[in-house]
Design an enzyme around this catalytic site. Sequence first.
Site, PDB file in Angstrom:
ATOM      1  N   ASP A 116      -2.226   1.757   6.936  1.00 10.11           N
ATOM      2  CA  ASP A 116      -1.516   1.000   5.821  1.00 10.11           C
ATOM      3  C   ASP A 116      -1.418  -0.303   5.673  1.00 10.11           C
ATOM      4  O   ASP A 116      -1.649  -1.147   4.810  1.00 10.11           O
ATOM      5  CB  ASP A 116      -0.680   1.694   5.788  1.00 10.11           C
ATOM      6  CG  ASP A 116      -0.164   2.823   5.528  1.00 10.11           C
ATOM      7  OD1 ASP A 116      -2.227   3.944   5.104  1.00 10.11           O
ATOM      8  OD2 ASP A 116       0.240   4.072   5.829  1.00 10.11           O
TER       9      ASP A 116
ATOM     10  N   ASP B 227       1.045  -1.609   0.117  1.00  7.27           N
ATOM     11  CA  ASP B 227       0.304  -0.015  -0.198  1.00  7.27           C
ATOM     12  C   ASP B 227       0.851   1.217   0.342  1.00  7.27           C
ATOM     13  O   ASP B 227       1.714   1.347   0.559  1.00  7.27           O
ATOM     14  CB  ASP B 227      -0.948  -0.163   1.384  1.00  7.27           C
ATOM     15  CG  ASP B 227      -1.731   1.217   1.474  1.00  7.27           C
ATOM     16  OD1 ASP B 227      -2.139   1.381  -0.439  1.00  7.27           O
ATOM     17  OD2 ASP B 227      -2.239   1.726   2.415  1.00  7.27           O
TER      18      ASP B 227
ATOM     19  N   GLU C 242      -1.611  -0.976  -5.470  1.00 10.21           N
ATOM     20  CA  GLU C 242      -3.192  -0.777  -6.018  1.00 10.21           C
ATOM     21  C   GLU C 242      -2.488  -0.185  -7.303  1.00 10.21           C
ATOM     22  O   GLU C 242      -1.864   0.349  -7.911  1.00 10.21           O
ATOM     23  CB  GLU C 242      -2.708   0.756  -5.198  1.00 10.21           C
ATOM     24  CG  GLU C 242      -3.237   0.617  -3.495  1.00 10.21           C
ATOM     25  CD  GLU C 242      -3.314   1.976  -2.783  1.00 10.21           C
ATOM     26  OE1 GLU C 242      -4.003   2.547  -2.250  1.00 10.21           O
ATOM     27  OE2 GLU C 242      -2.129   2.687  -2.376  1.00 10.21           O
TER      28      GLU C 242
END
Length: 395
Positions: free
Chosen positions: A361, A184, A268
């Site tokens: 996170d 992340d 992501e």
Amino acid sequence: MSRYRLLPSPAQEAVLRDHCAHARYVWNLAVEQHAHWRLGRKSAPGYLVQCRQLTQARAEYPWLAAGSQTVQQQALRDFAQAMVAFFDRQNPAGRPRWRKAGRDEGFRIVGRGTQWDLRRTSRKVGHVWIPKAGWLRFRWSRAVPDGVKSYRVTLDSAGRWHITFAAIPEPVPGPGNGATVGIDRGVVVSAALSTGALLTAPGLVTREQKRLRRLERKLARAKRCSNRRRQLKQALARLRARETGRRKDWAEKTSTDIARRFDVIRVEDLQIKNMTRSAKGTRENPGRNVRQKCGLNRGILRSGWGLLVRRLEDKASGRVERISPAYTSQTCSGCGHRDPESRESQSRFRCRACGLQVHADVNAARNIAAGHAVTARGGDGVARPVNREPQLLVS
Ligand SMILES: [Zn+2]
């Protein structure tokens, strides 16, 4: 990338300076062509069209024709690559800018065997062939990697010449046990892994940051064209180069480490470009919270995330998967309960359903690790189809 000190004779240096001037001239022409382009107009000329235009320009201008065609063509190629990087929503780069004499001096040569070659003449000295300049000496300060295909010659503001050989990075083999990691992107930390590790790209230490600001203030006050101003600029450039160097080094080591430890790397599918560009808005539709977003955006770009993902795709080609980031920060990685309330702060996640407490996170990284790829792309380099079909991967 490995950089070596180049030692041209005065006559060779004159040729190198011409190469730089030609490369800059051609690059700036391309910048100008694209600066006039606006949304809705016919597209600005691409690389192939520009190459034809270059041939015409060479026929017209003896000054240009006297220079190396490779140098000039590569400047166009550099520009084309810079534009691709600029439009790449995943890993955005800045818009290619105007190159100034004395500041951005350099050129690139490709085609080993036909355009250039390399030989080692003693333990400390190598020779490299540069079109129109002949064999140039350089300091063999470390091993030149095998399989180098191209090089770039640069002149720094202190008058030193360097040569950088580019080799295609070796793919790093994964462990072969199917280990999967989710990563992340954060603002405070550069990247969080689903393993719980929080990674931060190094920048300047506080003392250096203070010095940077002090130099910037002094520069603002320094007289134009003064020696003082030139010295300040050099000091600033050195400091900024140090920061960039540390970040690159970090991305290099971290990407190798991750590529070696995991077979599947999920990140992501971030559209950083949109995030970083949305703040200003248009005249009709001005952006909101412009100031706050600017701060955040600087953080995202500085964190070195784009560079890390790019290097991962180089080294773990075909093993990097893009995951839709929707709800990854609101969903509990333990029980799957989705609730925006669960994210209590920038760094804290506490599930409203099962009570799981974890770094926010890391929670997102775990969701990404478990996620399904929306697009699967390998590290390709330049060409990318405009419309990518979504590919669902069975995992
Ligand atoms: Zn839960």
